[in-house]
Enzyme design. Structure first.
Site, PDB file in Angstrom:
ATOM      1  N   ASP A  47       0.863  -1.173   0.000  1.00 46.07           N
ATOM      2  CA  ASP A  47       0.000   0.000   0.000  1.00 46.07           C
ATOM      3  C   ASP A  47       0.902   1.226   0.000  1.00 46.07           C
ATOM      4  O   ASP A  47       2.067   1.174   0.400  1.00 46.07           O
ATOM      5  CB  ASP A  47      -0.917   0.000   1.225  1.00 46.07           C
ATOM      6  CG  ASP A  47      -2.149   0.871   1.015  1.00 46.07           C
ATOM      7  OD1 ASP A  47      -2.157   1.696   0.079  1.00 46.07           O
ATOM      8  OD2 ASP A  47      -3.111   0.736   1.801  1.00 46.07           O
ATOM      9  N   TRP A  48       0.373   2.354  -0.429  1.00 43.14           N
ATOM     10  CA  TRP A  48       1.177   3.555  -0.632  1.00 43.14           C
ATOM     11  C   TRP A  48       1.734   4.049   0.712  1.00 43.14           C
ATOM     12  O   TRP A  48       0.999   4.489   1.587  1.00 43.14           O
ATOM     13  CB  TRP A  48       0.344   4.627  -1.318  1.00 43.14           C
ATOM     14  CG  TRP A  48       0.489   4.623  -2.814  1.00 43.14           C
ATOM     15  CD1 TRP A  48       0.759   5.698  -3.585  1.00 43.14           C
ATOM     16  CD2 TRP A  48       0.382   3.517  -3.735  1.00 43.14           C
ATOM     17  NE1 TRP A  48       0.843   5.341  -4.927  1.00 43.14           N
ATOM     18  CE2 TRP A  48       0.615   4.007  -5.039  1.00 43.14           C
ATOM     19  CE3 TRP A  48       0.128   2.155  -3.571  1.00 43.14           C
ATOM     20  CZ2 TRP A  48       0.603   3.195  -6.164  1.00 43.14           C
ATOM     21  CZ3 TRP A  48       0.104   1.348  -4.691  1.00 43.14           C
ATOM     22  CH2 TRP A  48       0.339   1.858  -5.971  1.00 43.14           C
TER      23      TRP A  48
END
Length: 345
Positions: free
Chosen positions: A235-236
């Site tokens: 995930d970012w």
């Protein structure tokens, strides 16, 4: 000295040889939405989803405050699951995939299929259900539809991501039976039935290990037990430990961190802490994803968007539940005035 990492399935005599630095370089994002590239391995372009593209072709930001390209706004997963209709979800995925190809997007970040544990979950609208069977069936249908257009899916957020409070560091403590029968079951169904091109790791820990370097869940469960063939993406901003992540089977750190972990990874590789065979496997998975042939977008975007708007309306109509106010059980009268507030009103 270049290693002997196979690229693009070419014969070893003619295949491109990458240095360890090039291999490690590939595991980090280039900017907010794209990966790094090296000779023989082009960049991969991601876009947020999964209820419609949120692609920013100019200045990108994590919250989506800057302008995005035009895209169809589909009903959220929490609404779409109420249709109980996988075929509608397949059509929704296909429509989003068609719009992605219009903008040369390789992978759309979705669907989200985590189990809803509490009504206070800030991402509940992104997830289908508290029932893993329903979530898995809907997620698999969405993936099949999206990937039928040549666009890759990124199944998320693997795993145990059921709250937003302290989202970057909380530890989900789940006993093995509950973990596999409830929290992992939707992911198992989606992976085994639809084989997404990528899986995205969650921010949180599960039983004491951050998901980006959770070797048991990524390598043993996802890859070995379920047969997942694609790439694993963080995930970012969700990378915990670059060396541990590659050893565990995580392939791509997103977005760009300006390669601040590369020196550490190089030292670990030289000292035998970062395993060369793991780095080779990561390089091959990134290469396979980056070199996948994808069709061109539609030549008639106006007609496409008109059809997708009608599809979004049909999904919303099938998701709606009509209440009948028998015996005046609800505190509403036909002549009451109602105030609806907000930009989306």
């Amino acid at each position: 000295m270049p290693n002997k990492c196979p690229i693009n399935g070419k014969d070893e005599k003619t295949m491109t040889k990458l240095t360890p630095q090039q291999q490690i370089n590939l595991t980090s994002g280039h900017d907010f939405w794209t990966t790094e590239s090296v000779p023989g391995i082009p960049s991969i372009r991601f876009s947020d989803g999964p209820h419609g593209l949120r692609f920013q072709d100019a200045a990108a930001d994590h919250l989506g405050l800057n302008a995005s390209v035009p895209a169809t706004a589909f009903p959220t997963a929490s609404a779409a699951a109420n249709t109980w209709d996988p075929e509608l979800l397949r059509a929704m995925g296909a429509a989003i995939g068609e719009e992605a190809r219009r903008y040369n997007i390789d992978v759309v970040l979705g669907p989200g299929i985590n189990v809803k544990r509490s009504p206070l979950g800030g991402r509940n609208f992104e997830y289908f259900s508290e029932d893993p069977l329903l979530a898995g069936a809907m997620g698999a249908a969405w993936i099949r539809g999206l990937q039928s257009t040549g666009t890759g899916a990124s199944l998320k957020h693997f795993a145990g991501n059921s709250q937003e409070r302290d989202r970057l560091r909380y530890d989900a403590l789940i006993d093995p039976v509950t973990l596999h029968e409830v929290y992992l079951e939707a992911f198992r169904l989606a992976v085994t039935q639809a084989q997404p091109e990528t899986v995205m790791t969650a921010y949180n820990q599960v039983n004491g290990h951050f998901m980006s370097d959770h070797r048991y869940l990524i390598d043993t469960v996802l890859r070995q037990q379920w047969g997942f063939k694609g790439a694993v993406v963080t995930d970012w901003g969700g990378l915990n430990d670059k060396v541990a992540a590659i050893n565990a089977g995580t392939d791509i750190e997103m977005p760009s961190s300006n390669h601040i972990f590369d020196a550490e990874a190089n030292r670990a590789l030289a000292q035998g802490q970062l395993l060369q065979d793991r780095l080779d496997a990561t390089t091959n998975r990134i290469s396979a994803l980056a070199n996948r042939q994808r069709p061109a977008g539609t030549a008639d975007p106006e007609a496409m968007m008109t059809a997708h708007h009608a599809l979004a309306q049909r999904i919303e109509e099938h998701a709606a539940v009509l209440l009948q106010n028998r015996d005046d059980a609800l505190p509403l009268k036909p002549d009451d005035s109602l105030l609806v507030v907000g930009d989306l009103a």
